[in-house]
Design a protein around this motif. Structure first.
Motif, PDB file in Angstrom:
ATOM      1  N   HIS A 115       0.807  -1.223   0.000  1.00  0.00           N
ATOM      2  CA  HIS A 115       0.000   0.000   0.000  1.00  0.00           C
ATOM      3  C   HIS A 115       0.841   1.275   0.000  1.00  0.00           C
ATOM      4  O   HIS A 115       0.294   2.374  -0.163  1.00  0.00           O
ATOM      5  CB  HIS A 115      -0.925   0.022   1.225  1.00  0.00           C
ATOM      6  N   SER A 116       2.148   1.161   0.169  1.00  0.00           N
ATOM      7  CA  SER A 116       3.006   2.336   0.345  1.00  0.00           C
ATOM      8  C   SER A 116       3.034   3.224  -0.892  1.00  0.00           C
ATOM      9  O   SER A 116       3.135   2.739  -2.026  1.00  0.00           O
ATOM     10  CB  SER A 116       4.438   1.913   0.678  1.00  0.00           C
ATOM     11  N   ILE A 117       2.979   4.522  -0.656  1.00  0.00           N
ATOM     12  CA  ILE A 117       3.139   5.517  -1.717  1.00  0.00           C
ATOM     13  C   ILE A 117       4.609   5.908  -1.786  1.00  0.00           C
ATOM     14  O   ILE A 117       5.242   6.182  -0.757  1.00  0.00           O
ATOM     15  CB  ILE A 117       2.269   6.756  -1.440  1.00  0.00           C
ATOM     16  N   ARG A 136       4.377  -0.763  -9.062  1.00  0.00           N
ATOM     17  CA  ARG A 136       3.297  -0.019  -8.403  1.00  0.00           C
ATOM     18  C   ARG A 136       3.203   1.388  -8.993  1.00  0.00           C
ATOM     19  O   ARG A 136       3.187   2.389  -8.262  1.00  0.00           O
ATOM     20  CB  ARG A 136       3.514   0.023  -6.887  1.00  0.00           C
ATOM     21  N   ASP A 138       0.902   3.046 -10.081  1.00  0.00           N
ATOM     22  CA  ASP A 138      -0.257   3.824  -9.630  1.00  0.00           C
ATOM     23  C   ASP A 138      -0.002   4.524  -8.305  1.00  0.00           C
ATOM     24  O   ASP A 138      -0.747   5.428  -7.918  1.00  0.00           O
ATOM     25  CB  ASP A 138      -1.485   2.916  -9.501  1.00  0.00           C
ATOM     26  N   LYS A 139       1.061   4.125  -7.600  1.00  0.00           N
ATOM     27  CA  LYS A 139       1.358   4.697  -6.277  1.00  0.00           C
ATOM     28  C   LYS A 139       2.643   5.528  -6.300  1.00  0.00           C
ATOM     29  O   LYS A 139       3.262   5.753  -5.261  1.00  0.00           O
ATOM     30  CB  LYS A 139       1.475   3.581  -5.233  1.00  0.00           C
ATOM     31  N   ARG A 159       1.796  14.138 -10.882  1.00  0.00           N
ATOM     32  CA  ARG A 159       1.331  12.790 -11.158  1.00  0.00           C
ATOM     33  C   ARG A 159       1.743  12.392 -12.576  1.00  0.00           C
ATOM     34  O   ARG A 159       1.947  13.248 -13.436  1.00  0.00           O
ATOM     35  CB  ARG A 159      -0.183  12.707 -11.021  1.00  0.00           C
ATOM     36  N   THR A 163      -0.520   7.388 -12.268  1.00  0.00           N
ATOM     37  CA  THR A 163      -0.769   7.666 -10.850  1.00  0.00           C
ATOM     38  C   THR A 163      -2.269   7.710 -10.589  1.00  0.00           C
ATOM     39  O   THR A 163      -3.017   8.407 -11.270  1.00  0.00           O
ATOM     40  CB  THR A 163      -0.139   9.007 -10.426  1.00  0.00           C
ATOM     41  N   SER A 164      -2.700   6.983  -9.579  1.00  0.00           N
ATOM     42  CA  SER A 164      -4.136   6.918  -9.293  1.00  0.00           C
ATOM     43  C   SER A 164      -4.626   8.174  -8.594  1.00  0.00           C
ATOM     44  O   SER A 164      -3.864   8.873  -7.908  1.00  0.00           O
ATOM     45  CB  SER A 164      -4.446   5.699  -8.427  1.00  0.00           C
ATOM     46  N   GLU A 166      -6.504   8.123  -6.085  1.00  0.00           N
ATOM     47  CA  GLU A 166      -6.404   7.812  -4.654  1.00  0.00           C
ATOM     48  C   GLU A 166      -5.029   8.202  -4.111  1.00  0.00           C
ATOM     49  O   GLU A 166      -4.925   8.751  -3.011  1.00  0.00           O
ATOM     50  CB  GLU A 166      -6.655   6.334  -4.432  1.00  0.00           C
ATOM     51  N   THR A 167      -3.983   7.922  -4.886  1.00  0.00           N
ATOM     52  CA  THR A 167      -2.627   8.272  -4.465  1.00  0.00           C
ATOM     53  C   THR A 167      -2.461   9.784  -4.370  1.00  0.00           C
ATOM     54  O   THR A 167      -1.893  10.302  -3.406  1.00  0.00           O
ATOM     55  CB  THR A 167      -1.592   7.690  -5.449  1.00  0.00           C
ATOM     56  N   THR A 171      -1.865  11.872  -0.842  1.00  0.00           N
ATOM     57  CA  THR A 171      -0.678  12.726  -0.706  1.00  0.00           C
ATOM     58  C   THR A 171      -1.078  14.159  -0.399  1.00  0.00           C
ATOM     59  O   THR A 171      -0.486  14.815   0.470  1.00  0.00           O
ATOM     60  CB  THR A 171       0.150  12.672  -2.003  1.00  0.00           C
TER      61      THR A 171
END
Length: 316
Positions: A115-117, A136, A138-139, A159, A163-164, A166-167, A171
């Motif tokens: 789950h880490s950004i 990852r 998207d993150k 982004r 990049t999502s 959500e991310t 942030t």
């Protein structure tokens, strides 16, 4: 107020920017792991963070009672795995070297929880480049701070197309929670917004000096005592909307043709670098930089930024 889903922060690189970024997260109550490749660099970072916090307390930006608590939240390590294995959010702040950043992000991709950004504090490189070797995408994004990060509120969030939302949202909320002013840059572009504007200004500044129109000292004098003051309280679009775009067209129609538009590094700048006149780091640039002069400039800039923070707090 802390972000509800983010508790552990890792900052990779304890140099000019990294230590200040780590300081801000620690001051906001997050558990921070600050990583660098040598204990010496980490010790120097801790010394500087302590000085920064004392300076902020002396100027009533923070309560002095917060200093020990902030330092307790800060941990240092030369082991990347220890730094990042529990991190919810990582900020990489190493030198502007794309292969190095790509390797670090690849390592972080393996080490960090799913789950880490992963964010980079790069000045110009794009997140799609930096995260190209990760699984990852998207993150991954950029969080571009301005120096010194603990005195300048803005952070550009850049982004990539991968990049999502959500991310980006997480942030944005995290940076807002620690008192920053995040600005979302919707499209990848070299230099984002801040560095692009600064690059355009310094390109024309060098051209003015090279052509003998004015000295470097005069350029600095003009900027500091004219539009530089306006830009601290209103952006360029705000300023020129007050004047009216019709007047802008009339004023700039001929001027635009005479401005420097070269895509090459200015010859004068190239000469400065080739002759070792690098500025403060070499002791000479357009100015002679003694230790006393360096300290005087840093103090002048710090005090101006502190006054801006105090003014913002009073107006809230």
């Amino acid at each position: 107020m802390k972000h509800s889903k983010i508790e552990h922060i890792a900052v990779i690189g304890a140099g000019l920017m990294g230590h200040g970024i780590a300081q801000e997260f620690a001051a906001a109550g997050y558990r921070v792991q600050l990583h660098d490749i040598t204990d010496e660099q980490l010790n120097n970072a801790c010394i500087q963070i302590d000085k920064n916090l004392k300076m902020l307390a002396e100027n009533h930006i923070i309560d002095k009672e917060r200093i020990p608590e902030t330092l307790q939240h800060l941990h240092t390590t030369t082991d990347l795995k220890i730094a990042a294995e529990n991190a919810d959010f990582v900020v990489e702040a190493v030198s502007e070297n794309l292969p190095l950043k790509q390797q670090i992000f690849q390592d972080l991709d393996d080490i960090c929880p799913s789950h880490s950004i992963l964010a980079s504090n790069t000045t110009a490189l794009m997140p799609s480049q930096i995260g190209a070797k990760t699984n990852r995408k998207d993150k991954i994004l950029n969080t571009h701070y301005f120096n010194p990060p603990y005195l300048i509120p803005l952070v550009e969030i850049i982004r990539s197309s991968n990049t999502s939302d959500e991310t980006v949202s997480a942030t944005f909320d995290l940076l807002t929670a620690i008192g920053k002013t995040p600005a979302i840059i919707e499209k990848e572009a070299l230099g984002f917004v801040g560095p692009r504007l600064q690059a355009a200004l310094i390109r024309e500044a060098f051209s003015i000096v090279e052509q003998g129109i004015a000295s470097a000292e005069t350029v600095d004098l003009v900027v500091r005592n004219s539009f530089g003051r306006r830009l601290s309280v209103a952006g360029p679009f705000e300023v020129f909307e007050l004047a009216g775009w019709d007047l802008v067209v009339a004023a700039f129609e001929e001027l635009y043709k005479d401005l420097n538009s070269s895509s090459d590094i200015n010859p004068l700048l190239q000469e400065m670098v080739s002759t070792g006149k690098l500025g403060v780091k070499s002791g000479e640039g357009f100015y002679e930089w003694t230790e006393a002069k360096q300290e005087k400039l840093r103090n002048r800039m710090s005090q101006a930024l502190i006054k801006a923070i105090q003014s913002d707090e009073e107006s809230e």
